[in-house]
Scaffold this active site. Sequence first.
Site, PDB file in Angstrom:
ATOM      1  CB  ILE A  51      -0.962   0.049   1.207  1.00 58.61           C
ATOM      2  CG1 ILE A  51      -0.170   0.069   2.522  1.00 58.61           C
ATOM      3  CG2 ILE A  51      -1.956  -1.091   1.153  1.00 58.61           C
ATOM      4  CD1 ILE A  51      -1.004   0.484   3.712  1.00 58.61           C
ATOM      5  CE1 TYR A  52       3.565   1.354   4.406  1.00 60.09           C
ATOM      6  CE2 TYR A  52       5.792   0.602   3.965  1.00 60.09           C
ATOM      7  CZ  TYR A  52       4.733   0.764   4.837  1.00 60.09           C
ATOM      8  OH  TYR A  52       4.858   0.340   6.136  1.00 60.09           O
ATOM      9  N   GLY A  53       2.391   4.301  -1.051  1.00 60.79           N
ATOM     10  CA  GLY A  53       2.317   5.051  -2.302  1.00 60.79           C
ATOM     11  C   GLY A  53       1.443   4.373  -3.341  1.00 60.79           C
ATOM     12  N   GLY A  54       0.498   3.532  -2.868  1.00 62.33           N
ATOM     13  CA  GLY A  54      -0.345   2.800  -3.809  1.00 62.33           C
ATOM     14  C   GLY A  54       0.458   1.844  -4.676  1.00 62.33           C
ATOM     15  N   GLY A  55       1.598   1.392  -4.166  1.00 62.11           N
ATOM     16  CA  GLY A  55       2.470   0.491  -4.914  1.00 62.11           C
ATOM     17  C   GLY A  55       3.642   1.196  -5.563  1.00 62.11           C
TER      18      GLY A  55
END
Length: 305
Positions: A51-55
């Site tokens: 999920i970090y930065g939406g991938g």
Amino acid sequence: MRTMKLGKSNLEVPVVSVGCMRINSLEKAEAEHFVHSALELGANFFDHADIYGGGTCEEIFSEAIHMNDDIREEIFLQSKCGIRKGIFDFSKEHILESVDGSLKRLKTDYLDILLLHRPDTLVDPEEVAEAFDILERSGKVRHFGVSNQNPMQIELLKKSVKQTIVANQLQLSITNANMISNGFNVNMENDAAVNRDGSILDYCRLNDITIQPWSPFQYGFFEGVFLDNDKFPELNQKINEVANKYEVSNTTIAIAWLLRHPANMQPVIGTMNEVRLKDCCKASEILLSREEWYGIYRAAGNVLP
């Protein structure tokens, strides 16, 4: 960089983990320089999540490090899965899809460690076990762990999961130290005696599960950092006093405080600043005395019974 054994695994890892949640805040050249500076410091353990930065953080990292087979064998990659928009999801389908996505973005064939990210109350341990078995057999994941889980949640997983749980990522800092404080205040009628995590610190030590403290400089839940913060004058005075003694920064002492605990923790450092990362890595060279450790603990407002 001093190293340690991760849980019951055969991995010899640096005592500081480089958290990559904010790597998408850097320009391409900055990200490249940061990642390679980390490698020069011996900080070759990188923590990610789908999920970090939406991938995008995983993608940026793989580009920044110029991922190839040779580089891959020089680093440790950890990622997490289970958080989706508005829900937590430890279903077999989501775990497998998440890992495939992370591998694609990181441009690698395997993760050294996969953590389940936040507890899912709808978890079916048998589904998790099936997913872990598939990932292990395929070679896509070599070791497994959890994040933000208490002892009974881990025990529930172990009912079906045969792989060893090697790590548990938990919020812990000098100012967020309830898992330590309730151990001092057993059978006391004060707030510090409230056991909010099922004695997770002792449980992890008993089961050789490495605690990975996240937000090691934060107070509250992402309310801000305590270093050089006017809200914590006594704490900063004490940390600075110890830092001056060792001729290091206050950042170094904040991490050294966590590393001094015999639980053999591996703090996850979220900074994207190379100077601060270097200061964090220096903490592996500092061994605080009992007097210094307890002095910092008390200066944070904690009272010994």
